[in-house]
Design a protein around this motif. Sequence first.
Motif, PDB file in Angstrom:
ATOM      1  N   HIS A  52       1.011  -1.195  -0.060  1.00  0.00           N
ATOM      2  CA  HIS A  52       0.198  -0.004   0.020  1.00  0.00           C
ATOM      3  C   HIS A  52       0.707   1.182  -0.066  1.00  0.00           C
ATOM      4  CE1 HIS A  52      -3.399   1.988   1.701  1.00  0.00           C
ATOM      5  NE2 HIS A  52      -3.088   2.903   0.811  1.00  0.00           N
ATOM      6  N   ASP A  53       1.075   2.055  -1.142  1.00  0.00           N
ATOM      7  CA  ASP A  53       2.042   3.687  -1.500  1.00  0.00           C
ATOM      8  C   ASP A  53       1.474   4.480  -0.891  1.00  0.00           C
ATOM      9  OD1 ASP A  53       3.245   4.737  -2.281  1.00  0.00           O
ATOM     10  OD2 ASP A  53       3.198   5.247  -4.304  1.00  0.00           O
ATOM     11  N   ALA A  54       0.382   4.658   0.298  1.00  0.00           N
ATOM     12  CA  ALA A  54      -0.311   5.546   0.840  1.00  0.00           C
ATOM     13  C   ALA A  54       0.936   6.387   1.447  1.00  0.00           C
ATOM     14  CB  ALA A  54      -1.173   5.158   2.130  1.00  0.00           C
ATOM     15  N   SER A  55       0.527   7.516   2.546  1.00  0.00           N
ATOM     16  CA  SER A  55       1.710   8.715   2.703  1.00  0.00           C
ATOM     17  C   SER A  55       2.538   7.676   3.489  1.00  0.00           C
ATOM     18  CB  SER A  55       0.422   9.295   4.138  1.00  0.00           C
ATOM     19  OG  SER A  55      -0.070   8.205   5.323  1.00  0.00           O
TER      20      SER A  55
ATOM     21  N   PRO B  48       5.333  -2.359   8.123  1.00  0.00           N
ATOM     22  CA  PRO B  48       6.239  -0.856   7.436  1.00  0.00           C
ATOM     23  C   PRO B  48       7.231  -1.764   6.349  1.00  0.00           C
ATOM     24  CG  PRO B  48       6.170  -0.669   9.727  1.00  0.00           C
ATOM     25  CD  PRO B  48       5.207  -1.540   9.778  1.00  0.00           C
ATOM     26  N   LYS B  49       7.951  -2.561   7.133  1.00  0.00           N
ATOM     27  CA  LYS B  49       8.398  -2.974   6.350  1.00  0.00           C
ATOM     28  C   LYS B  49       8.902  -4.124   5.819  1.00  0.00           C
ATOM     29  CE  LYS B  49      13.041  -2.002   8.337  1.00  0.00           C
ATOM     30  NZ  LYS B  49      14.010  -2.759   9.076  1.00  0.00           N
ATOM     31  N   GLY B  50       7.609  -4.783   5.865  1.00  0.00           N
ATOM     32  CA  GLY B  50       6.609  -6.245   5.533  1.00  0.00           C
ATOM     33  C   GLY B  50       7.312  -7.549   6.008  1.00  0.00           C
ATOM     34  N   PRO B  51       6.687  -8.673   5.702  1.00  0.00           N
ATOM     35  CA  PRO B  51       6.946 -10.324   5.814  1.00  0.00           C
ATOM     36  C   PRO B  51       8.366 -10.049   5.226  1.00  0.00           C
ATOM     37  CG  PRO B  51       5.155 -10.058   4.740  1.00  0.00           C
ATOM     38  CD  PRO B  51       5.478  -8.361   4.787  1.00  0.00           C
ATOM     39  N   SER B  52       9.288 -10.609   6.391  1.00  0.00           N
ATOM     40  CA  SER B  52      10.811 -11.138   5.874  1.00  0.00           C
ATOM     41  C   SER B  52      11.032 -12.645   5.881  1.00  0.00           C
ATOM     42  CB  SER B  52      11.824 -10.944   6.890  1.00  0.00           C
ATOM     43  OG  SER B  52      13.240 -11.842   6.573  1.00  0.00           O
TER      44      SER B  52
ATOM     45  N   ARG C   1      -6.689  10.227  -4.319  1.00  0.00           N
ATOM     46  CA  ARG C   1      -5.951  11.391  -2.675  1.00  0.00           C
ATOM     47  C   ARG C   1      -6.808  11.534  -1.898  1.00  0.00           C
ATOM     48  NH1 ARG C   1      -0.724  12.900  -3.827  1.00  0.00           N
ATOM     49  NH2 ARG C   1      -0.532  12.956  -5.828  1.00  0.00           N
ATOM     50  N   GLY C   2      -6.576  11.900  -1.052  1.00  0.00           N
ATOM     51  CA  GLY C   2      -7.699  12.641   0.454  1.00  0.00           C
ATOM     52  C   GLY C   2      -8.562  11.609   0.868  1.00  0.00           C
ATOM     53  N   GLU C   3      -8.400  10.748   0.022  1.00  0.00           N
ATOM     54  CA  GLU C   3      -9.904   9.163   0.900  1.00  0.00           C
ATOM     55  C   GLU C   3      -8.660   8.322   2.141  1.00  0.00           C
ATOM     56  OE1 GLU C   3     -12.501   9.191   0.561  1.00  0.00           O
ATOM     57  OE2 GLU C   3     -12.583  10.886  -1.013  1.00  0.00           O
ATOM     58  N   TYR C   4     -10.039   7.921   2.936  1.00  0.00           N
ATOM     59  CA  TYR C   4      -8.577   7.187   4.126  1.00  0.00           C
ATOM     60  C   TYR C   4      -8.191   6.081   3.370  1.00  0.00           C
ATOM     61  CZ  TYR C   4      -7.865   4.252   7.734  1.00  0.00           C
ATOM     62  OH  TYR C   4      -7.137   3.735   9.084  1.00  0.00           O
ATOM     63  N   GLY C   5      -6.353   6.067   3.487  1.00  0.00           N
ATOM     64  CA  GLY C   5      -6.122   5.300   2.763  1.00  0.00           C
ATOM     65  C   GLY C   5      -5.438   5.644   1.624  1.00  0.00           C
ATOM     66  N   GLY C   6      -5.613   7.083   1.433  1.00  0.00           N
ATOM     67  CA  GLY C   6      -5.427   7.225  -0.705  1.00  0.00           C
ATOM     68  C   GLY C   6      -3.901   6.858  -0.947  1.00  0.00           C
ATOM     69  N   GLY C   7      -3.993   5.993  -2.520  1.00  0.00           N
ATOM     70  CA  GLY C   7      -2.745   5.610  -2.654  1.00  0.00           C
ATOM     71  C   GLY C   7      -3.392   4.640  -3.442  1.00  0.00           C
ATOM     72  N   THR C   8      -2.283   3.945  -4.144  1.00  0.00           N
ATOM     73  CA  THR C   8      -1.992   2.760  -4.731  1.00  0.00           C
ATOM     74  C   THR C   8      -1.634   2.023  -4.054  1.00  0.00           C
ATOM     75  OG1 THR C   8      -1.472   4.008  -6.710  1.00  0.00           O
ATOM     76  CG2 THR C   8      -1.403   1.313  -6.659  1.00  0.00           C
ATOM     77  N   VAL C   9      -2.933   0.044  -4.109  1.00  0.00           N
ATOM     78  CA  VAL C   9      -2.708  -0.918  -3.226  1.00  0.00           C
ATOM     79  C   VAL C   9      -2.291  -2.182  -4.411  1.00  0.00           C
ATOM     80  CG1 VAL C   9      -4.089  -2.876  -2.142  1.00  0.00           C
ATOM     81  CG2 VAL C   9      -4.673   0.026  -1.641  1.00  0.00           C
TER      82      VAL C   9
END
Length: 204
Positions: A40-43, A63-67, A95-103
């Motif tokens: 999730h490329d959010a803020s 934040p760093k993803g599963p390893s 953009r501007g919505e909750y969690g705005g960004g690409t998934v």
Amino acid sequence: MGDRDRLRDYRGKRYFDRTGEPRGSGAAAADRPRFVVQIHDASTMHFDFRLQVDDVLKSWSIPKGPSADPEDKRLAVPTEDHPLEYEEFEGVIPRGEYGGGTVIVWDHGTYEPLSHDREGRPVDFAESLEHGHATFRLRGSKLHGEYDLNRFRSGRHGDGEEAWLLVKRAGGRARTRGAPDPWRARSAMSGRTLAQVASDAAGE
Ligand code: MN
């Protein structure tokens, strides 16, 4: 708790006529519980790790993803329960919505609950999560093997204080691969990168 209550936080944060995310209609649960890891490329860039428990996806932001390296302890901050249909959500939240960004759906599949008590007796998986100690085996297209998810700091749910660690169990196939580079990672559903999903959405 009913489906309506469990998804109240999720629905309360979103305008479904704008975001394209599923509202959650209570899809039938599959035989084997499912998991999904979304990028999730959010803020701030993060991974969303979700495990199906009954009729919702229990969720953590990593934040760093599963390893796949047992030496890596990955911070996992719980977020609100999501509907089962969210497993297939890939696209752009405006953009501007909750969690705005690409998934993108980075990985998904089934998991086997393996939680046990101190004496090694199996315990109910939902209960083990409530107690903050869960073990499971992932069967995804990228992630495989046993993981532990342990709460190390409590807080009121959703206040950002509660914190867990996701750690791969040692043993099994030896792997030292860390987390993927989110920009180069490809969707397990469509093969697309974040940038491709974003440009496809822009071209619609
Ligand atoms: Mn997220």
